[in-house]
Design a protein around this motif. Structure first.
Motif, PDB file in Angstrom:
ATOM      1  N   VAL A   1       0.809  -1.120   0.041  1.00  0.00           N
ATOM      2  CA  VAL A   1      -0.059   0.023   0.088  1.00  0.00           C
ATOM      3  C   VAL A   1       0.865   1.261  -0.078  1.00  0.00           C
ATOM      4  CG1 VAL A   1      -1.403   1.537   1.287  1.00  0.00           C
ATOM      5  CG2 VAL A   1      -1.907  -1.058   1.073  1.00  0.00           C
ATOM      6  N   SER A   2       1.983   1.123   0.801  1.00  0.00           N
ATOM      7  CA  SER A   2       2.937   2.490   0.768  1.00  0.00           C
ATOM      8  C   SER A   2       4.056   2.534  -0.317  1.00  0.00           C
ATOM      9  CB  SER A   2       3.423   2.428   2.151  1.00  0.00           C
ATOM     10  OG  SER A   2       4.430   1.307   2.304  1.00  0.00           O
ATOM     11  N   GLY A   3       3.828   1.690  -1.388  1.00  0.00           N
ATOM     12  CA  GLY A   3       4.629   1.640  -2.260  1.00  0.00           C
ATOM     13  C   GLY A   3       6.093   1.092  -2.040  1.00  0.00           C
ATOM     14  N   LYS A   4       6.100   0.344  -1.167  1.00  0.00           N
ATOM     15  CA  LYS A   4       7.635   0.085  -0.759  1.00  0.00           C
ATOM     16  C   LYS A   4       7.947  -1.527  -1.145  1.00  0.00           C
ATOM     17  CE  LYS A   4       9.000   3.700   1.244  1.00  0.00           C
ATOM     18  NZ  LYS A   4      10.291   4.584   0.658  1.00  0.00           N
ATOM     19  N   LEU A   5       7.010  -2.189  -1.849  1.00  0.00           N
ATOM     20  CA  LEU A   5       7.059  -3.648  -2.175  1.00  0.00           C
ATOM     21  C   LEU A   5       7.043  -3.704  -3.858  1.00  0.00           C
ATOM     22  CD1 LEU A   5       6.783  -6.599  -1.650  1.00  0.00           C
ATOM     23  CD2 LEU A   5       4.339  -6.336  -1.741  1.00  0.00           C
ATOM     24  N   LEU A   6       8.074  -4.434  -4.437  1.00  0.00           N
ATOM     25  CA  LEU A   6       8.303  -4.636  -5.567  1.00  0.00           C
ATOM     26  C   LEU A   6       8.245  -6.283  -5.739  1.00  0.00           C
ATOM     27  CD1 LEU A   6       8.816  -3.767  -8.693  1.00  0.00           C
ATOM     28  CD2 LEU A   6      11.191  -4.038  -7.851  1.00  0.00           C
ATOM     29  N   TYR A   7       7.174  -6.660  -6.522  1.00  0.00           N
ATOM     30  CA  TYR A   7       6.604  -8.175  -6.421  1.00  0.00           C
ATOM     31  C   TYR A   7       6.625  -8.607  -7.832  1.00  0.00           C
ATOM     32  CZ  TYR A   7       3.892 -12.105  -6.040  1.00  0.00           C
ATOM     33  OH  TYR A   7       3.338 -13.294  -5.814  1.00  0.00           O
ATOM     34  N   PHE A   8       7.621  -9.793  -8.078  1.00  0.00           N
ATOM     35  CA  PHE A   8       7.735 -10.442  -9.364  1.00  0.00           C
ATOM     36  C   PHE A   8       6.940 -11.482  -9.194  1.00  0.00           C
ATOM     37  CE2 PHE A   8      11.191  -7.607  -9.274  1.00  0.00           C
ATOM     38  CZ  PHE A   8      11.359  -7.015 -10.497  1.00  0.00           C
TER      39      PHE A   8
END
Length: 256
Positions: free
Chosen positions: A208-215
């Motif tokens: 939600v805070s834009g601190k996760l990059l998911y592949f």
């Protein structure tokens, strides 16, 4: 206290403590056992020879300094480790520590001793977990030591820690302690989690805070051009593009 790492970054030695795999919040520990922290688990594997550069994924990975977590999911053999190790090599990513996990690390004592050793290599100093194994190895003892580590890692320098095979981490007490660490870790620390499964820890707040990059597994699949380049450059096949494309399509359908 037990020293987790010698001043030389490549050598990690634990001579006065011991652990067993699969420990929950407490366990019986044999005092006479004196295992070592394996230095090979704390070294980044070399990318396979003649690897291909996955430019599209590299562009996304370039955002890693803005992320708290980069989560890379994919089945065995999909190239998670090669992707990240080649990214580190090609970009010259500094201040990176690597920890290769397995089932023996799925307990509080083992995991955090290795994690503290990885952090030690970034800080160029010895950091003690400050705990001895005992019949009652408690979660609150770990958390109090994690506060020290979090404070020590907080700086103006970006640090990166890779946890390979993160799917091995399922122990409830360990997951709880890791979530505690995630909630409090400094913004200059960035974790890469490589896994075959969805994360056992809650990452919704970071997303939600834009601190996760998911592949996802879909992201990890090779494109047509990447497949042909892989077969030609890495696998050394001499066929033309049409033949290589047939081989690629056959492989995709065979391993679904």
């Amino acid at each position: 206290m037990t020293a987790l790492a010698k001043t030389e970054r490549a050598v990690y030695n634990q001579s006065n403590t011991s652990f067993r795999s699969g420990l929950p919040m407490s366990a019986d520990v044999k005092k006479e056992e004196k295992p070592f922290l394996l230095s090979t688990k704390l070294k980044m594997p070399r990318p396979r020879r003649d690897y291909i550069i996955r430019r599209t994924l590299f562009q996304k990975l370039n955002l890693c300094n803005e992320m708290s977590i980069v989560f890379i999911k994919g089945a065995a053999g999909m190239g998670k480790t090669t992707l990240l190790s080649s990214f580190v090599v090609e970009t010259g990513l500094k201040n990176t520590a690597w920890l290769s996990l397995d089932e023996s690390n799925n307990n509080l004592f083992s995991f955090w001793h290795y994690f503290f050793a990885a952090a030690s290599s970034l800080l160029n100093e010895n950091i003690d977990l400050g705990l001895q194994p005992s019949p009652m190895f408690e979660l609150h003892e770990v958390k109090s030591n994690l506060v020290f580590l979090i404070n020590r890692l907080c700086s103006s320098t970006d640090y990166y820690i890779v946890l390979d095979d993160f799917h091995c981490i399922t122990n409830p007490a360990l997951v709880d302690s890791f979530e505690f660490f995630l909630r409090a870790m400094p913004e200059n620390l960035h974790l890469f989690l490589l896994s075959r499964e969805e994360p056992p820890v809650y990452l919704g707040a970071l997303a939600v805070s834009g601190k996760l990059l998911y592949f996802s597994g879909e992201d990890m699949k090779l494109s047509r051009n990447e497949s042909i380049e892989f077969l030609r450059k890495t696998m050394k096949l001499k066929s033309n593009d049409a033949q290589l494309e047939k081989i690629s399509n056959f492989a995709k359908h065979s391993f679904r």
